[in-house]
Design a protein around this motif. Structure first.
Motif, PDB file in Angstrom:
ATOM      1  N   SER A  95       0.820  -1.191   0.000  1.00  0.00           N
ATOM      2  CA  SER A  95       0.000   0.000   0.000  1.00  0.00           C
ATOM      3  C   SER A  95       0.861   1.250   0.000  1.00  0.00           C
ATOM      4  CB  SER A  95      -0.924  -0.003   1.223  1.00  0.00           C
ATOM      5  OG  SER A  95      -1.736  -1.159   1.245  1.00  0.00           O
ATOM      6  N   GLU A  96       1.964   1.199   0.742  1.00  0.00           N
ATOM      7  CA  GLU A  96       2.857   2.342   0.790  1.00  0.00           C
ATOM      8  C   GLU A  96       3.455   2.624  -0.582  1.00  0.00           C
ATOM      9  OE1 GLU A  96       6.809   3.883   3.237  1.00  0.00           O
ATOM     10  OE2 GLU A  96       5.905   1.937   3.670  1.00  0.00           O
ATOM     11  N   VAL A  97       3.828   1.562  -1.304  1.00  0.00           N
ATOM     12  CA  VAL A  97       4.355   1.738  -2.649  1.00  0.00           C
ATOM     13  C   VAL A  97       3.298   2.349  -3.552  1.00  0.00           C
ATOM     14  CG1 VAL A  97       5.186   0.552  -4.698  1.00  0.00           C
ATOM     15  CG2 VAL A  97       6.064  -0.089  -2.457  1.00  0.00           C
ATOM     16  N   SER A  98       2.045   1.889  -3.411  1.00  0.00           N
ATOM     17  CA  SER A  98       0.964   2.428  -4.231  1.00  0.00           C
ATOM     18  C   SER A  98       0.785   3.917  -3.992  1.00  0.00           C
ATOM     19  CB  SER A  98      -0.337   1.680  -3.932  1.00  0.00           C
ATOM     20  OG  SER A  98      -1.402   2.199  -4.669  1.00  0.00           O
ATOM     21  N   SER A  99       0.826   4.338  -2.725  1.00  0.00           N
ATOM     22  CA  SER A  99       0.666   5.742  -2.404  1.00  0.00           C
ATOM     23  C   SER A  99       1.844   6.551  -2.926  1.00  0.00           C
ATOM     24  CB  SER A  99       0.536   5.921  -0.882  1.00  0.00           C
ATOM     25  OG  SER A  99      -0.640   5.313  -0.412  1.00  0.00           O
ATOM     26  N   LYS A 100       3.053   5.988  -2.815  1.00  0.00           N
ATOM     27  CA  LYS A 100       4.226   6.672  -3.344  1.00  0.00           C
ATOM     28  C   LYS A 100       4.133   6.811  -4.860  1.00  0.00           C
ATOM     29  CE  LYS A 100       7.568   5.428   0.262  1.00  0.00           C
ATOM     30  NZ  LYS A 100       8.788   4.655   0.586  1.00  0.00           N
ATOM     31  N   CYS A 101       3.588   5.798  -5.515  1.00  0.00           N
ATOM     32  CA  CYS A 101       3.410   5.868  -6.971  1.00  0.00           C
ATOM     33  C   CYS A 101       2.481   7.018  -7.335  1.00  0.00           C
ATOM     34  CB  CYS A 101       2.865   4.550  -7.492  1.00  0.00           C
ATOM     35  SG  CYS A 101       2.400   4.576  -9.230  1.00  0.00           S
ATOM     36  N   THR A 102       1.387   7.150  -6.601  1.00  0.00           N
ATOM     37  CA  THR A 102       0.441   8.227  -6.861  1.00  0.00           C
ATOM     38  C   THR A 102       1.097   9.585  -6.672  1.00  0.00           C
ATOM     39  OG1 THR A 102      -1.452   6.880  -6.239  1.00  0.00           O
ATOM     40  CG2 THR A 102      -1.738   9.256  -6.118  1.00  0.00           C
ATOM     41  N   GLN A 103       1.802   9.741  -5.564  1.00  0.00           N
ATOM     42  CA  GLN A 103       2.437  11.029  -5.293  1.00  0.00           C
ATOM     43  C   GLN A 103       3.536  11.321  -6.309  1.00  0.00           C
ATOM     44  OE1 GLN A 103       1.196  13.134  -2.897  1.00  0.00           O
ATOM     45  NE2 GLN A 103       2.460  14.569  -4.063  1.00  0.00           N
ATOM     46  N   SER A 104       4.269  10.281  -6.703  1.00  0.00           N
ATOM     47  CA  SER A 104       5.321  10.469  -7.698  1.00  0.00           C
ATOM     48  C   SER A 104       4.745  10.917  -9.035  1.00  0.00           C
ATOM     49  CB  SER A 104       6.124   9.177  -7.881  1.00  0.00           C
ATOM     50  OG  SER A 104       7.116   9.324  -8.869  1.00  0.00           O
ATOM     51  N   PHE A 105       3.579  10.373  -9.398  1.00  0.00           N
ATOM     52  CA  PHE A 105       2.923  10.798 -10.632  1.00  0.00           C
ATOM     53  C   PHE A 105       2.551  12.276 -10.562  1.00  0.00           C
ATOM     54  CE2 PHE A 105      -1.113  11.378 -13.005  1.00  0.00           C
ATOM     55  CZ  PHE A 105      -0.641  11.131 -14.291  1.00  0.00           C
ATOM     56  N   LEU A 106       2.015  12.698  -9.419  1.00  0.00           N
ATOM     57  CA  LEU A 106       1.626  14.093  -9.269  1.00  0.00           C
ATOM     58  C   LEU A 106       2.833  15.019  -9.315  1.00  0.00           C
ATOM     59  CD1 LEU A 106      -1.015  13.713  -6.409  1.00  0.00           C
ATOM     60  CD2 LEU A 106      -1.479  14.184  -8.814  1.00  0.00           C
ATOM     61  N   ASP A 107       3.968  14.545  -8.804  1.00  0.00           N
ATOM     62  CA  ASP A 107       5.165  15.380  -8.726  1.00  0.00           C
ATOM     63  C   ASP A 107       6.080  15.238  -9.934  1.00  0.00           C
ATOM     64  OD1 ASP A 107       4.260  16.120  -6.219  1.00  0.00           O
ATOM     65  OD2 ASP A 107       5.536  14.696  -5.138  1.00  0.00           O
ATOM     66  N   HIS A 108       5.787  14.286 -10.820  1.00  0.00           N
ATOM     67  CA  HIS A 108       6.705  13.983 -11.914  1.00  0.00           C
ATOM     68  C   HIS A 108       6.824  15.157 -12.894  1.00  0.00           C
ATOM     69  CE1 HIS A 108       9.044  11.041 -14.188  1.00  0.00           C
ATOM     70  NE2 HIS A 108       8.486  11.508 -15.285  1.00  0.00           N
ATOM     71  N   ASP A 130       0.806  23.142 -20.167  1.00  0.00           N
ATOM     72  CA  ASP A 130       0.091  22.048 -19.509  1.00  0.00           C
ATOM     73  C   ASP A 130       0.923  20.780 -19.514  1.00  0.00           C
ATOM     74  OD1 ASP A 130      -2.387  23.327 -18.813  1.00  0.00           O
ATOM     75  OD2 ASP A 130      -2.879  23.356 -20.947  1.00  0.00           O
ATOM     76  N   ARG A 131       0.631  19.903 -18.549  1.00  0.00           N
ATOM     77  CA  ARG A 131       1.351  18.647 -18.418  1.00  0.00           C
ATOM     78  C   ARG A 131       0.355  17.508 -18.210  1.00  0.00           C
ATOM     79  NH1 ARG A 131       4.361  21.962 -19.845  1.00  0.00           N
ATOM     80  NH2 ARG A 131       6.515  22.394 -19.143  1.00  0.00           N
ATOM     81  N   LEU A 132       0.806  16.291 -18.511  1.00  0.00           N
ATOM     82  CA  LEU A 132      -0.070  15.124 -18.454  1.00  0.00           C
ATOM     83  C   LEU A 132      -0.651  14.915 -17.065  1.00  0.00           C
ATOM     84  CD1 LEU A 132      -1.009  12.668 -20.223  1.00  0.00           C
ATOM     85  CD2 LEU A 132       0.917  11.401 -19.243  1.00  0.00           C
ATOM     86  N   ASN A 133       0.106  15.217 -16.023  1.00  0.00           N
ATOM     87  CA  ASN A 133      -0.343  14.951 -14.654  1.00  0.00           C
ATOM     88  C   ASN A 133      -0.996  16.162 -13.991  1.00  0.00           C
ATOM     89  OD1 ASN A 133       2.090  16.328 -14.652  1.00  0.00           O
ATOM     90  ND2 ASN A 133       2.836  15.354 -12.782  1.00  0.00           N
ATOM     91  N   LEU A 134      -1.113  17.265 -14.706  1.00  0.00           N
ATOM     92  CA  LEU A 134      -1.749  18.458 -14.151  1.00  0.00           C
ATOM     93  C   LEU A 134      -3.124  18.627 -14.775  1.00  0.00           C
ATOM     94  CD1 LEU A 134       1.307  20.904 -14.122  1.00  0.00           C
ATOM     95  CD2 LEU A 134       0.463  19.419 -12.281  1.00  0.00           C
ATOM     96  N   MET A 135      -4.045  17.764 -14.360  1.00  0.00           N
ATOM     97  CA  MET A 135      -5.382  17.750 -14.953  1.00  0.00           C
ATOM     98  C   MET A 135      -6.279  18.762 -14.252  1.00  0.00           C
ATOM     99  SD  MET A 135      -5.869  13.615 -15.366  1.00  0.00           S
ATOM    100  CE  MET A 135      -5.003  13.275 -13.840  1.00  0.00           C
ATOM    101  N   PRO A 136      -6.877  19.688 -14.995  1.00  0.00           N
ATOM    102  CA  PRO A 136      -7.827  20.614 -14.375  1.00  0.00           C
ATOM    103  C   PRO A 136      -8.995  19.849 -13.759  1.00  0.00           C
ATOM    104  CG  PRO A 136      -7.212  21.333 -16.582  1.00  0.00           C
ATOM    105  CD  PRO A 136      -6.692  19.937 -16.423  1.00  0.00           C
ATOM    106  N   GLU A 137      -9.605  20.433 -12.770  1.00  0.00           N
ATOM    107  CA  GLU A 137     -10.724  19.784 -12.094  1.00  0.00           C
ATOM    108  C   GLU A 137     -11.836  19.461 -13.096  1.00  0.00           C
ATOM    109  OE1 GLU A 137     -13.815  20.530  -8.367  1.00  0.00           O
ATOM    110  OE2 GLU A 137     -12.216  21.979  -8.803  1.00  0.00           O
ATOM    111  N   GLY A 138     -12.326  18.222 -13.038  1.00  0.00           N
ATOM    112  CA  GLY A 138     -13.411  17.799 -13.921  1.00  0.00           C
ATOM    113  C   GLY A 138     -12.974  17.279 -15.266  1.00  0.00           C
TER     114      GLY A 138
END
Length: 235
Positions: free
Chosen positions: A5-18, A51-59
């Protein structure tokens, strides 16, 4: 929290920060996407250079051109919704080959009128998170027709707005154990072994995806079928 689970959460955060590259989608590619892949009820917007792939506007969801070419469709197929929701990821986190695997397996299940089963899918495919991205690979299933290189897929994408039926519009922190393959019953296990004896071509290169309709729950349950009755004439 478990290690998985920790790896999964790190993956999510890494995607947001990539640090993804700028979008280089040209106008003719945007027109192609809009014409061929955007149905009524959804809208597509061409990103700006900032714009970037991981910076999705709301909605909105970011979908790449190569994802569409790999068989991704909207409205999202039920099978893709189940898998994405289970793993707690958005489509942009999957590379095009992973989309190919998801769609190809769903195509074969639909063609044989077998109800999609997430446990079978989890047993057949490995899930791996690295650097904010998610990779699927066939543990049992052998796939032919996958591309070897997708170096620039993150540079050509669109933002799409519409109803995505419970797919998160931003990556979520997922706390359950999602890497461990499930324990299957005898019939499910036999079906897994059956799939392991096949080499699947990527089917959307030949088939009309829109003609392959999902199997309603209970209409054809693969647990009621024998392995010998599946894929008749496919060898």
């Amino acid at each position: 929290m478990s290690g998985e689970s920790e790896v999964s959460s790190k993956c999510t955060q890494s995607f947001l920060d990539h640090a993804f590259p700028p979008c280089w989608l040209i106008q003719t590619e945007f027109v192609t996407i809009t014409k061929n892949f955007i149905p009524p009820g959804f809208t597509a917007r061409k990103p700006g250079h900032e714009d970037r792939l991981n910076l999705m506007p709301e909605g909105e969801l970011a979908i790449t051109l190569e994802h569409f070419e790999a068989g991704f469709r909207i409205p999202l197929w039920l099978e893709l919704r189940q898998a994405l929701r289970y793993y707690g990821v958005v489509p942009a986190q999957l590379n095009p080959n992973s989309i190919s695997l998801l769609v190809a397996f769903a195509c074969y299940m639909r063609a044989e009128r077998i109800e999609f089963n997430l446990s079978i899918f989890r047993k057949l495919f490995n899930f791996r998170a690295k650097g904010g991205s998610v990779f699927l690979s066939g543990q049992w299933v052998k796939m032919a027709g996958l591309a070897n290189m997708h170096h620039h897929f993150a540079e050509r994408f669109v933002f799409i707005a519409g109803s995505f039926s419970n797919i998160p519009l931003a990556p979520i922190q997922y706390d359950d154990v999602i890497y461990k393959p499930p324990t299957l019953g005898e019939r499910e296990g036999a079906l897994v072994e059956f799939f392991g004896s096949k080499v699947f071509d990527v089917p959307f290169l030949r088939w009309d995806l829109e003609a392959l309709q999902p199997v309603p729950p209970g209409e054809c349950n693969f647990l009621d079928l024998t392995c010998e009755s599946l894929f008749r004439g496919k060898d």
